[in-house]
Write a protein that holds these residues in place. Sequence first.
Motif, PDB file in Angstrom:
ATOM      1  N   PHE A 188       0.829  -1.201   0.000  1.00 51.47           N
ATOM      2  CA  PHE A 188       0.000   0.000   0.000  1.00 51.47           C
ATOM      3  C   PHE A 188       0.871   1.263   0.000  1.00 51.47           C
ATOM      4  N   ASN A 189       0.638   2.127  -0.992  1.00 51.47           N
ATOM      5  CA  ASN A 189       1.388   3.379  -1.132  1.00 51.47           C
ATOM      6  C   ASN A 189       2.900   3.153  -1.052  1.00 51.47           C
ATOM      7  N   PRO A 190       3.422   2.214  -1.866  1.00 48.90           N
ATOM      8  CA  PRO A 190       4.867   1.952  -1.821  1.00 48.90           C
ATOM      9  C   PRO A 190       5.642   3.139  -2.385  1.00 48.90           C
ATOM     10  N   PRO A 191       6.705   3.580  -1.721  1.00 46.61           N
ATOM     11  CA  PRO A 191       7.439   4.755  -2.194  1.00 46.61           C
ATOM     12  C   PRO A 191       8.216   4.480  -3.478  1.00 46.61           C
ATOM     13  N   PHE A 192       8.272   5.496  -4.327  1.00 47.81           N
ATOM     14  CA  PHE A 192       8.986   5.415  -5.602  1.00 47.81           C
ATOM     15  C   PHE A 192       9.900   6.633  -5.675  1.00 47.81           C
ATOM     16  N   VAL A 193      11.204   6.391  -5.744  1.00 49.07           N
ATOM     17  CA  VAL A 193      12.170   7.494  -5.748  1.00 49.07           C
ATOM     18  C   VAL A 193      12.332   8.018  -7.166  1.00 49.07           C
ATOM     19  N   SER A 194      11.753   9.170  -7.428  1.00 52.54           N
ATOM     20  CA  SER A 194      11.802   9.752  -8.764  1.00 52.54           C
ATOM     21  C   SER A 194      11.268  11.167  -8.721  1.00 52.54           C
ATOM     22  N   ALA A 195      11.571  11.941  -9.750  1.00 55.84           N
ATOM     23  CA  ALA A 195      10.938  13.242  -9.905  1.00 55.84           C
ATOM     24  C   ALA A 195       9.435  13.020 -10.073  1.00 55.84           C
ATOM     25  N   PRO A 196       8.590  13.869  -9.488  1.00 55.30           N
ATOM     26  CA  PRO A 196       7.127  13.665  -9.514  1.00 55.30           C
ATOM     27  C   PRO A 196       6.500  14.017 -10.863  1.00 55.30           C
ATOM     28  N   ASN A 250      -2.323   5.966  -5.015  1.00 57.60           N
ATOM     29  CA  ASN A 250      -3.263   7.062  -5.208  1.00 57.60           C
ATOM     30  C   ASN A 250      -2.574   8.119  -6.064  1.00 57.60           C
ATOM     31  N   PRO A 251      -3.210   8.587  -7.156  1.00 51.56           N
ATOM     32  CA  PRO A 251      -2.570   9.563  -8.048  1.00 51.56           C
ATOM     33  C   PRO A 251      -2.154  10.857  -7.358  1.00 51.56           C
ATOM     34  N   ARG A 252      -2.817  11.210  -6.268  1.00 49.86           N
ATOM     35  CA  ARG A 252      -2.499  12.455  -5.574  1.00 49.86           C
ATOM     36  C   ARG A 252      -1.414  12.274  -4.512  1.00 49.86           C
ATOM     37  N   ASP A 253      -0.940  11.061  -4.375  1.00 52.29           N
ATOM     38  CA  ASP A 253       0.121  10.777  -3.412  1.00 52.29           C
ATOM     39  C   ASP A 253       1.454  10.745  -4.165  1.00 52.29           C
ATOM     40  N   LEU A 320      -2.915  15.391   0.827  1.00 46.37           N
ATOM     41  CA  LEU A 320      -1.891  14.359   0.751  1.00 46.37           C
ATOM     42  C   LEU A 320      -2.049  13.339   1.861  1.00 46.37           C
ATOM     43  N   LYS A 321      -2.435  13.788   3.056  1.00 42.61           N
ATOM     44  CA  LYS A 321      -2.595  12.872   4.177  1.00 42.61           C
ATOM     45  C   LYS A 321      -3.621  11.789   3.856  1.00 42.61           C
ATOM     46  N   GLU A 322      -4.741  12.187   3.255  1.00 45.59           N
ATOM     47  CA  GLU A 322      -5.761  11.203   2.883  1.00 45.59           C
ATOM     48  C   GLU A 322      -5.282  10.334   1.734  1.00 45.59           C
ATOM     49  N   ALA A 323      -4.591  10.947   0.758  1.00 42.00           N
ATOM     50  CA  ALA A 323      -4.122  10.200  -0.413  1.00 42.00           C
ATOM     51  C   ALA A 323      -3.080   9.151  -0.038  1.00 42.00           C
TER      52      ALA A 323
END
Length: 342
Positions: A188-196, A250-253, A320-323
Amino acid sequence: MASERDVFELSGPLHLTSVDWTDVDHRRSVAACMVQGVYIMQRDRQENRHGSQALAPSWWKFSNFDLQSQLIDDADSSIFGAIYKYKPDPLPNYTVSTNSIPSYIVAFRGTITKGDAFSRDLELDLHFVKNVLHQSSRFEIANQAVRNLVASGNQNIWLTGHSLGAAMAMLAGKNMAKNRVFLESHLFNPPFVSAPIETIKNKKVKHGLRIAGSFVTAGLAVAVKMKNNHHQRNNEFLELAEWVPCLYVNPRDHICSEYIGYFGHRVKMGNIGAGGVERLAAQHSIAGLFMDAIGKESHEPLHLIPSANLTVNLKRARDLKEAHGIHQWWRRDQQLESRTYR
């Protein structure tokens, strides 16, 4: 005082009066609740809630799981994970194959922003950004717990985690996959290191940047291909292809949304005849290739994987908190879209 969100009876998936293990929504909800259970265990610890006052047990007992063991960080003694064991229903539903029910679920929480665990969690967040999370003692504890479960003969094991915990679960799952053990994983919401890039609204600009990035990355990969470990890394990446973890974003995260472009861009590159370029680019990070190019040791990008079942929550989040929150993944009023990429 306990937050309303910590109380299962107020914010849990109360619509799941019974779990249908053949239903993907139920499976996702249970996995998310196991992660929430770890969060609440740590908050119970911080607030000195014990026995009947503890709020965490409700998050796993509703789906017939028992807590087998907690995973404790050796640096700050915080609870960062848990192993849950399924307790068969005394009146089982024989229409459901037991193969669809996990015998064990290993769950990892993400960063807790309040209390004594924050500094250690932040340190590990930075470890992830630097691509060295696998060298941390917390991950060594997590990985060994998974290895021990598998070694005991249990194959029906789930891995699950949220945010930093999703990165931990992904790393453990990748290690198992390299040994031909493919564990069902819910990240769930795994981090991806990249420019947004995914946050750019202009689709043409976004697509153009991704195409340029792919050619630059692939070009760098070719330039350093004579490095001793380069071909080995390519083979290791391809060996993971049979492992298809479930990713929920989530696209907004902005922490996880780049997975949408990472997988979707492969399809678009294939459509314009540049699939080979993207297959090469998808295995590497520019930072890692740069380190290789200047002769410094780099590590396999922790967040890159060849295959996934990607589920995107299209319902607009308020902030962002909800996303980025775990609660969205067991709620009924979401607009989810799923696609499998191999």
